[in-house]
Scaffold this active site. Structure first.
Site, PDB file in Angstrom:
ATOM      1  N   ASP A 149       0.638  -1.184   0.010  1.00  0.00           N
ATOM      2  CA  ASP A 149       0.083   0.045  -0.190  1.00  0.00           C
ATOM      3  C   ASP A 149       0.767   1.267  -0.049  1.00  0.00           C
ATOM      4  O   ASP A 149       0.414   2.288  -0.393  1.00  0.00           O
ATOM      5  CB  ASP A 149      -1.040  -0.016   1.088  1.00  0.00           C
ATOM      6  CG  ASP A 149      -1.875  -1.122   1.219  1.00  0.00           C
ATOM      7  OD1 ASP A 149      -1.961  -1.746   0.196  1.00  0.00           O
ATOM      8  OD2 ASP A 149      -2.530  -1.262   2.084  1.00  0.00           O
ATOM      9  N   ARG A 197      -6.420  -0.240  -0.177  1.00  0.00           N
ATOM     10  CA  ARG A 197      -7.150   0.589   0.883  1.00  0.00           C
ATOM     11  C   ARG A 197      -7.523   2.066   0.567  1.00  0.00           C
ATOM     12  O   ARG A 197      -7.870   2.438  -0.579  1.00  0.00           O
ATOM     13  CB  ARG A 197      -6.794   0.037   2.089  1.00  0.00           C
ATOM     14  CG  ARG A 197      -6.938  -1.312   2.280  1.00  0.00           C
ATOM     15  CD  ARG A 197      -7.281  -1.680   4.031  1.00  0.00           C
ATOM     16  NE  ARG A 197      -8.514  -0.994   4.418  1.00  0.00           N
ATOM     17  CZ  ARG A 197      -9.690  -1.810   4.417  1.00  0.00           C
ATOM     18  NH1 ARG A 197      -9.528  -3.006   3.939  1.00  0.00           N
ATOM     19  NH2 ARG A 197     -10.682  -1.171   4.730  1.00  0.00           N
ATOM     20  N   ARG A 306       0.594  -9.207  -5.429  1.00  0.00           N
ATOM     21  CA  ARG A 306       1.543  -8.707  -4.380  1.00  0.00           C
ATOM     22  C   ARG A 306       2.370 -10.138  -4.090  1.00  0.00           C
ATOM     23  O   ARG A 306       3.428 -10.196  -3.322  1.00  0.00           O
ATOM     24  CB  ARG A 306       0.948  -8.728  -2.948  1.00  0.00           C
ATOM     25  CG  ARG A 306       0.040 -10.047  -2.337  1.00  0.00           C
ATOM     26  CD  ARG A 306      -0.770  -9.380  -1.343  1.00  0.00           C
ATOM     27  NE  ARG A 306      -1.474 -10.515  -0.507  1.00  0.00           N
ATOM     28  CZ  ARG A 306      -2.225 -10.669   0.480  1.00  0.00           C
ATOM     29  NH1 ARG A 306      -2.898  -9.398   0.688  1.00  0.00           N
ATOM     30  NH2 ARG A 306      -2.722 -11.764   1.108  1.00  0.00           N
TER      31      ARG A 306
END
Length: 424
Positions: A149, A197, A306
């Site tokens: 992130d 997010r 990821r």
């Protein structure tokens, strides 16, 4: 400089894995072997949860070749967890957890503790550091930055970020070639959803795929920029009118003008209390098909983005390993209650070093892309962002192969003998 502590080292991983989190563990292990004050090197299985259960493994038993191979192996080799020690909402349970943690630390003479993770993990590291001081247990605690992130403050960027945007930007290029090759007068739209997010760093990173004005992505939707339906639909229509297709990248946490996440499932939360995301692309597809009557498909990169060690950034791997090494040096040198950070020292050519930052400045603080890196319409990051992100994807790894596929490492995980009664 404080005197080194003599005792054992414990390293663990937390939160969502990355393509390079194991490189940080490799860095810790390899650097620890250079210091006589560190006697045993242990790993905690499944993060803080495994430590609470006293499920430790002896990393000294692993072959040197396997430790080196961690630098090219995705996911969390020691296992991970999403477990929060929450003194605000669950004070009694948190106090009990702390008692248990220090029983484990003392039983195994843990004097060095390293935790690789994101925001919540750095908070946990800070709490353990403070508790060690309160209890008078001489132990050095250092956090290692990990999160795709890229939202930890004070570090130029986070380990894992360069690799995820390298993979995602490449995927956008490949998908765009596919979609454009099938474009007809009817037009089409493809919406690619990425992780991140509340922070749009990952979505923004896909702008690196854009080499010509007509190249995808044509629209990038960031959680930091309130979603305006009419403006978005007009841009899709304009792009399809010019190119016969449109590729949109959307961050999973995209919000409307009221600050509500358009793709959230409010009926489900994760272990940290975060609402589960994963429907932003579907919501946009409904809009485009319903309002523009345009053929639309979605692509959700999910775990693939990821876990793509096969296409990790060499720069990212090098930095992740260096952060592990720097953590050990800082702890041996007397530091505790800090996180290792990456400091950019030059852009052309890209140069960097490591330093440390107090965990008090980092725990539970989110860092977002500067607003002047995003133009007025909010659709595509500008040259300032590109200058920041471009060096992070540099370098191609040459992985060991077996049967035409990557050869990843699986640790032996020799268990450390338990000394305590099972956790209550």
């Amino acid at each position: 400089m404080a005197e080194p502590l003599t005792g054992n080292l414990l390293v663990a991983q937390s939160g969502g894995p990355t393509a390079v989190i194991n490189a940080s563990v490799a860095g810790v292990i390899q650097e620890a072997g250079r210091h006589e004050c560190i006697e045993e090197i242990y790993g905690g299985l499944n993060g803080i949860l495994g430590i609470l259960n006293e499920t430790l493994v002896d990393l000294n038993d692993e072959k040197a070749k396997a430790i080196e191979g961690l630098k090219h192996t995705p996911a969390a080799a020691l296992g991970t967890c999403r477990y929060k020690i929450d003194f605000k909402k669950k004070p009694e349970k948190a106090a009990k957890d702390m008692d248990r943690l220090f029983e484990v630390f003392q039983a195994h003479n843990i004097r060095y503790f390293f935790y690789a993770g994101g925001n919540d993990s750095q908070d946990t590291t800070n709490k353990i550091h403070q508790e060690a001081i309160r209890r008078g247990w001489d132990m050095r605690c250092i956090g290692i930055p990990k999160t795709i992130d890229n939202d930890l403050p004070h570090t130029d960027h986070c380990n894992g970020y360069g690799s995820v945007i390298k993979y995602n930007a490449t995927t956008v290029m490949e998908v765009a070639f596919d979609v454009s090759s099938m474009a007809t007068d009817d037009g089409s739209c493809c919406i690619i959803e990425v992780m991140g997010r509340a922070a749009g760093w990952i979505a923004a990173g896909t702008v690196l795929a854009k080499r010509l004005p007509s190249d995808a992505p044509h629209i990038i939707l960031l959680p930091e920029v309130p979603f305006e339906e009419a403006k978005f639909l007009a841009k899709v229509k304009e792009t399809v009118g010019a190119l016969k297709y449109c590729v949109v990248v959307v961050g999973e946490g995209l919000k409307n003008a009221a600050g509500e996440e358009i793709g959230v499932d409010k009926t489900r939360v994760d272990a940290f209390g975060h609402a589960v995301l994963g429907g932003a692309a579907d919501r946009l597809m409904e809009l485009v098909q319903g309002k523009l009557n345009l053929k639309t498909r979605t692509v959700k990169l999910g775990y693939a983005q990821r876990a793509a060690a096969h296409f990790a950034s060499e720069t990212d791997v090098d930095e992740a390993a260096a952060c592990g090494e720097a953590a050990v040096r800082a702890a041996v040198g007397g530091k505790s209650g800090y996180m290792v950070k990456i400091v950019r020292t030059g852009n052309r050519p890209y140069t960097w070093t490591t330093d440390v930052q107090s965990l008090d400045d980092i725990a539970n603080v989110e860092h977002f892309p500067p607003r002047d890196w995003i133009p007025e319409d909010g659709f595509l990051p500008n040259e300032k962002f590109i200058e920041y992100a471009a060096p992070l994807v540099e370098g191609h790894l040459h992985l060991p192969m077996e049967g035409g596929l990557p050869k990843f490492v699986v640790l032996e995980k020799s268990p450390v003998e338990k000394k305590l009664a099972p956790r209550a």
